[in-house]
Write a protein that holds these residues in place. Structure first.
Motif, PDB file in Angstrom:
ATOM      1  N   ALA A 140       0.827  -1.213   0.000  1.00 31.84           N
ATOM      2  CA  ALA A 140       0.000   0.000   0.000  1.00 31.84           C
ATOM      3  C   ALA A 140       0.858   1.259   0.000  1.00 31.84           C
ATOM      4  O   ALA A 140       0.504   2.261  -0.627  1.00 31.84           O
ATOM      5  CB  ALA A 140      -0.941  -0.005   1.200  1.00 31.84           C
ATOM      6  N   ALA A 141       2.005   1.200   0.658  1.00 34.28           N
ATOM      7  CA  ALA A 141       2.869   2.380   0.766  1.00 34.28           C
ATOM      8  C   ALA A 141       3.618   2.685  -0.531  1.00 34.28           C
ATOM      9  O   ALA A 141       4.064   3.810  -0.727  1.00 34.28           O
ATOM     10  CB  ALA A 141       3.864   2.198   1.913  1.00 34.28           C
ATOM     11  N   THR A 142       3.777   1.712  -1.405  1.00 39.38           N
ATOM     12  CA  THR A 142       4.613   1.921  -2.593  1.00 39.38           C
ATOM     13  C   THR A 142       3.909   1.725  -3.920  1.00 39.38           C
ATOM     14  O   THR A 142       4.519   1.928  -4.967  1.00 39.38           O
ATOM     15  CB  THR A 142       5.839   0.988  -2.557  1.00 39.38           C
ATOM     16  OG1 THR A 142       5.386  -0.367  -2.538  1.00 39.38           O
ATOM     17  CG2 THR A 142       6.730   1.277  -1.376  1.00 39.38           C
ATOM     18  N   THR A 143       2.641   1.302  -3.913  1.00 43.48           N
ATOM     19  CA  THR A 143       2.001   0.957  -5.188  1.00 43.48           C
ATOM     20  C   THR A 143       0.692   1.706  -5.444  1.00 43.48           C
ATOM     21  O   THR A 143      -0.155   1.229  -6.173  1.00 43.48           O
ATOM     22  CB  THR A 143       1.735  -0.558  -5.286  1.00 43.48           C
ATOM     23  OG1 THR A 143       0.859  -0.936  -4.227  1.00 43.48           O
ATOM     24  CG2 THR A 143       3.025  -1.344  -5.232  1.00 43.48           C
ATOM     25  N   GLY A 144       0.541   2.884  -4.886  1.00 44.06           N
ATOM     26  CA  GLY A 144      -0.660   3.675  -5.169  1.00 44.06           C
ATOM     27  C   GLY A 144      -0.658   4.166  -6.599  1.00 44.06           C
ATOM     28  O   GLY A 144       0.388   4.260  -7.254  1.00 44.06           O
ATOM     29  N   PRO A 145      -1.847   4.482  -7.138  1.00 41.63           N
ATOM     30  CA  PRO A 145      -1.923   4.994  -8.508  1.00 41.63           C
ATOM     31  C   PRO A 145      -0.964   6.167  -8.713  1.00 41.63           C
ATOM     32  O   PRO A 145      -0.863   7.062  -7.883  1.00 41.63           O
ATOM     33  CB  PRO A 145      -3.384   5.441  -8.636  1.00 41.63           C
ATOM     34  CG  PRO A 145      -4.110   4.541  -7.675  1.00 41.63           C
ATOM     35  CD  PRO A 145      -3.164   4.376  -6.512  1.00 41.63           C
ATOM     36  N   GLY A 146      -0.233   6.089  -9.802  1.00 36.49           N
ATOM     37  CA  GLY A 146       0.745   7.115 -10.134  1.00 36.49           C
ATOM     38  C   GLY A 146       2.161   6.785  -9.698  1.00 36.49           C
ATOM     39  O   GLY A 146       3.118   7.397 -10.166  1.00 36.49           O
ATOM     40  N   ALA A 147       2.320   5.807  -8.812  1.00 37.90           N
ATOM     41  CA  ALA A 147       3.663   5.424  -8.369  1.00 37.90           C
ATOM     42  C   ALA A 147       4.444   4.831  -9.544  1.00 37.90           C
ATOM     43  O   ALA A 147       3.874   4.210 -10.439  1.00 37.90           O
ATOM     44  CB  ALA A 147       3.582   4.404  -7.228  1.00 37.90           C
ATOM     45  N   LEU A 148       5.744   5.044  -9.535  1.00 40.11           N
ATOM     46  CA  LEU A 148       6.615   4.480 -10.561  1.00 40.11           C
ATOM     47  C   LEU A 148       7.289   3.232 -10.017  1.00 40.11           C
ATOM     48  O   LEU A 148       7.829   3.242  -8.910  1.00 40.11           O
ATOM     49  CB  LEU A 148       7.676   5.503 -10.974  1.00 40.11           C
ATOM     50  CG  LEU A 148       7.159   6.810 -11.565  1.00 40.11           C
ATOM     51  CD1 LEU A 148       8.332   7.733 -11.892  1.00 40.11           C
ATOM     52  CD2 LEU A 148       6.310   6.554 -12.790  1.00 40.11           C
ATOM     53  N   LEU A 149       7.269   2.166 -10.805  1.00 40.78           N
ATOM     54  CA  LEU A 149       7.872   0.903 -10.415  1.00 40.78           C
ATOM     55  C   LEU A 149       8.817   0.415 -11.503  1.00 40.78           C
ATOM     56  O   LEU A 149       8.527   0.552 -12.690  1.00 40.78           O
ATOM     57  CB  LEU A 149       6.796  -0.165 -10.195  1.00 40.78           C
ATOM     58  CG  LEU A 149       5.719   0.122  -9.168  1.00 40.78           C
ATOM     59  CD1 LEU A 149       4.656  -0.972  -9.208  1.00 40.78           C
ATOM     60  CD2 LEU A 149       6.319   0.247  -7.786  1.00 40.78           C
ATOM     61  N   HIS A 150       9.925  -0.187 -11.087  1.00 46.62           N
ATOM     62  CA  HIS A 150      10.799  -0.886 -12.027  1.00 46.62           C
ATOM     63  C   HIS A 150      10.264  -2.303 -12.155  1.00 46.62           C
ATOM     64  O   HIS A 150      10.031  -2.963 -11.145  1.00 46.62           O
ATOM     65  CB  HIS A 150      12.241  -0.941 -11.507  1.00 46.62           C
ATOM     66  CG  HIS A 150      12.971   0.347 -11.644  1.00 46.62           C
ATOM     67  ND1 HIS A 150      13.488   0.783 -12.843  1.00 46.62           N
ATOM     68  CD2 HIS A 150      13.266   1.301 -10.745  1.00 46.62           C
ATOM     69  CE1 HIS A 150      14.078   1.950 -12.671  1.00 46.62           C
ATOM     70  NE2 HIS A 150      13.946   2.291 -11.400  1.00 46.62           N
ATOM     71  N   VAL A 151      10.061  -2.760 -13.385  1.00 51.12           N
ATOM     72  CA  VAL A 151       9.595  -4.120 -13.633  1.00 51.12           C
ATOM     73  C   VAL A 151      10.582  -4.809 -14.567  1.00 51.12           C
ATOM     74  O   VAL A 151      11.349  -4.155 -15.283  1.00 51.12           O
ATOM     75  CB  VAL A 151       8.164  -4.137 -14.228  1.00 51.12           C
ATOM     76  CG1 VAL A 151       7.161  -3.587 -13.234  1.00 51.12           C
ATOM     77  CG2 VAL A 151       8.095  -3.357 -15.528  1.00 51.12           C
ATOM     78  N   SER A 152      10.559  -6.137 -14.555  1.00 52.33           N
ATOM     79  CA  SER A 152      11.481  -6.879 -15.405  1.00 52.33           C
ATOM     80  C   SER A 152      10.797  -8.109 -15.968  1.00 52.33           C
ATOM     81  O   SER A 152       9.784  -8.563 -15.438  1.00 52.33           O
ATOM     82  CB  SER A 152      12.716  -7.303 -14.606  1.00 52.33           C
ATOM     83  OG  SER A 152      12.353  -8.251 -13.620  1.00 52.33           O
TER      84      SER A 152
END
Length: 186
Positions: A140-152
């Motif tokens: 919840a702290a890191t994946t709210g709408p608009g958050a940027l994530l590195h994916v692979s």
């Protein structure tokens, strides 16, 4: 790269985008750039009948998280998980482990929602350590709408493409609202 960005499960596995200057998110997971295998060591390729099928993440010694659409309706006896091989053209690298079972989210069969599945491996993967799943609070702290994530992952080279990359790739993705994901994928 798998299209799991709309799932909270991916948020649990993705790394928050952090800093080498301003990060610009891509409009889709397709594309990307070569990934540092050490940064994404938990990323695996899923082969079906000897050909690249999907990507996944090692979440336990004998468990791989992937998309439900990669599992549902397939004969899992034809699957192998390839770990520790950032370039799939090098069969001498890493290890290949068979798949004995798989499960998809209970809603997926009826609604195609919650596109998440787990593969059970025939033996533990030794080429890489699992990535721990985030707690609900961490997610919840890191994946709210608009958050940027590195994916692979090993994904399509073009939108709606069937040609998959032979090497591990990464990109930055924007977490979208549930409503936007439902609109895009249903």
């Amino acid at each position: 790269l798998a299209m799991l960005v709309c799932l909270i499960a991916l948020g649990a596995l993705a790394l928050p985008a952090a800093g080498h200057g301003p990060t610009r998110a891509h409009r889709s997971v397709v594309g990307g750039t070569p990934a540092d295998p050490a940064q994404f060591s938990y990323s695996v390729a899923i082969f079906r009948k000897g050909h690249m099928h999907c990507s996944g993440s090692v979440i336990g010694p004998t468990k791989v998280l992937t998309a439900a659409h990669c599992v549902f309706g397939f004969n899992l006896a034809n699957f192998q998980v390839i770990a520790g091989r950032p370039d799939l053209r090098n069969p001498a690298a890493g290890e290949a482990v068979g798949v004995t079972a798989g499960q998809v989210h209970p809603d997926f069969e009826q609604t195609a929602l919650h596109d998440v599945g787990v593969l059970e491996l025939a033996q533990p993967i030794t080429a890489t350590a699992p990535i721990p799943l985030a707690t609900p609070e961490q997610s919840a702290a890191t994946t709210g709408p608009g958050a940027l994530l590195h994916v692979s992952g090993y994904g399509a080279t073009k939108p709606f493409g069937v040609h998959l990359s032979p090497f591990l790739k990464t990109t930055v993705e924007v977490v979208r609202t549930d409503r936007r994901c439902l609109h895009a994928y249903t």
